[in-house]
Design an enzyme around this catalytic site. Structure first.
Site, short mmCIF file in Angstrom:
data_model
loop_
_atom_site.label_atom_id
_atom_site.label_comp_id
_atom_site.label_asym_id
_atom_site.label_seq_id
_atom_site.Cartn_x
_atom_site.Cartn_y
_atom_site.Cartn_z
N ASP A 1 12.61 -35.56 -0.80
CA ASP A 1 14.00 -35.09 -0.92
C ASP A 1 14.41 -34.93 -2.38
O ASP A 1 14.97 -33.92 -2.78
CB ASP A 1 14.96 -36.08 -0.24
N GLY B 1 20.72 -34.84 7.60
CA GLY B 1 19.31 -34.66 7.28
C GLY B 1 19.09 -33.60 6.20
O GLY B 1 18.00 -33.06 6.06
N SER C 1 35.15 -40.13 -5.96
CA SER C 1 34.62 -39.22 -4.95
C SER C 1 35.75 -38.30 -4.51
O SER C 1 36.72 -38.74 -3.87
CB SER C 1 34.09 -40.02 -3.75
N GLU D 1 17.41 -45.05 -4.32
CA GLU D 1 17.52 -45.04 -2.84
C GLU D 1 16.84 -46.28 -2.26
O GLU D 1 17.38 -46.92 -1.36
CB GLU D 1 16.86 -43.76 -2.33
C1 GLA Z 1 13.84 -38.71 4.76
C2 GLA Z 1 13.17 -39.31 3.52
C3 GLA Z 1 12.02 -38.44 3.03
C4 GLA Z 1 11.07 -38.08 4.16
C5 GLA Z 1 11.83 -37.60 5.39
C6 GLA Z 1 10.94 -37.41 6.58
O1 GLA Z 1 14.47 -37.52 4.46
O2 GLA Z 1 14.11 -39.46 2.49
O3 GLA Z 1 11.35 -39.08 1.98
O4 GLA Z 1 10.24 -39.16 4.47
O5 GLA Z 1 12.87 -38.49 5.78
O6 GLA Z 1 10.02 -36.41 6.34
#
Ligand code: GLA
Length: 383
Positions: free
Chosen positions: A169, A121, A66, A157
């Site tokens: 995501d 996020g 990393s 994940e």
């Molecule tokens: C995280 C999860 C996604 C989704 C969002 C909320 O980012 O990885 O799959 O559920 O939260 O929308």
């Protein structure tokens, strides 16, 4: 440039020439916590990304570095299991999934680094899983489809990071397209690109710089609560297999059969799904005012009914409400910290950012970070 630095580091560590890959983070315009309810989401990949320098090593070892953390991890290819090294788990999780699909990975070296802020996020973990999955697929010539790689990344994940995430995501990071948002049906995985012509407006991210430790445990709890709601509601209509199949009218009709808590959770998801649809329409008809209103409503639901917001996120959204050049704002992603997404006038960026920096610092003693975003292409090889 980062890419060159990664390649230099790679040759210094492993004395060979790597191939280079890139994988982006994402924003989500609207449709939060709807993906694992088989619903709709509206994300886009962004110009915050991770680069990977990767090559086979012919020594049956997984050697990972990393660049950002300046940390090295090594293990034997036949001994893939969860590690105490947090960041390595995202990559080991990907290898474990390849093995489960009977696509054996041989020795591999990888140096990676990027500029996606962690815990913000913006899906740095999806970018990490996707980018590595894409690289392995390409280097070992497995010819797996993009959707297969997305599912591998999602399972990594689940199994190695312990978050029962939906598919948004990984999908957004893999399928992103410059200047396009993605209308995704998380049940059928049918998708369509929607041009993001925002005219005098743009999206801006404000990072609270907090990421409360509740995030992953509460995430899994929300998922179970939704399933609990479905188990009850399907008694009244056997066709219901996910909250996606429930509309507001139906939910109100059977409200009394749910506990107050489960009702609140279902209420949010059902309304959020309906909002995504309205947001598609608003963008199609260039009604940015409407889109902004939907974002504010989404935040309210996430705060009051789904209870995944926090005081830092709420404060940023409250501040945005004071500025008439901001059309909408909401927390984004799983919750409990990270960024708010703001829809505002381009010529207001400076003024608004300064106000947010000053007021947030005054209130919480933390300097927030502000990012402008460009909508970028998804995961791929670098030319
Ligand atoms: C995280 C999860 C996604 C989704 C969002 C909320 O980012 O990885 O799959 O559920 O939260 O929308």
């Amino acid at each position: 440039m980062l890419r060159e630095k990664l390649i230099d580091k790679f040759t210094e560590l492993f004395h060979s020439q790597p191939e280079l890959f890139r994988s982006p983070g994402r924003i989500n315009i609207i449709g939060e916590h709807t993906d694992y309810n088989d619903g709709f989401v509206f994300p886009a990949a962004i110009n915050k990304e991770i680069f990977f320098a990767v090559a086979k090593n012919n020594v049956e070892k997984i050697r990972l570095y990393s660049y950002d953390l300046n940390e090295f991890f090594e293990t034997n290819i036949l001994k893939i299991s969860k590690s105490t090294c947090h960041w390595a788990n995202y990559l080991l999780g990907v290898i474990a999934q390849f093995h489960k699909e009977n696509t054996q990975i041989q020795g591999i070296d990888c140096v990676f680094g990027g500029n996606i802020p962690l815990g913000a996020g913006l899906s740095s973990s999806a970018a990490l899983e996707n980018g590595f999955a894409f690289a392995l697929n390409s280097i070992f010539n497995f010819s797996k489809s993009k959707i297969n790689l997305v599912k591998i990344a999602q399972k990594a994940e689940h199994e190695y990071a312990g978050v029962q995430c939906g598919i948004m995501d990984q999908f957004a990071s893999m399928y992103g397209l410059e200047n396009m948002a993605i209308k995704l049906d998380c049940r059928t995985l049918e998708y369509e690109y929607a041009p993001l012509n925002l005219g005098a407006y743009t999206f801006l991210l404000c990072n609270t710089k907090v990421s409360h430790s509740l995030a992953s445990s509460e995430y899994n709890i929300r998922r179970r609560q939704c399933e609990e709601g479905v188990a009850i509601l399907k008694k009244f209509d056997s066709k219901i297999t996910a909250l996606r199949d429930v509309n507001s009218l139906f939910l109100e009709a059977y409200k009394e059969s749910l506990s107050a808590l489960i009702y609140k959770r279902c209420k949010f998801v059902v309304s959020e799904n309906e909002r995504v649809y309205k947001a598609f329409k608003a963008l199609e008809t260039n009604d940015l005012y409407k889109l902004g209103q939907l974002m504010y409503q989404s935040h309210k639901g996430l705060r009051n009914n789904y209870e995944v917001s926090c005081s830092e996120l709420d404060f940023l959204v409250e501040e945005s409400l004071k500025n008439s050049n901001v059309l909408g704002a909401r927390m984004m992603g799983g919750g409990f910290g990270g960024c708010t997404l703001n829809l505002l006038r381009i010529n207001e960026i400076e003024n608004f950012s300064q106000h947010i920096i000053d007021s947030y610092k005054m209130k919480f003693g933390i300097e927030p970070e502000i990012y402008t975003v460009q909508i970028a292409n998804g995961t791929g090889a670098c030319k």
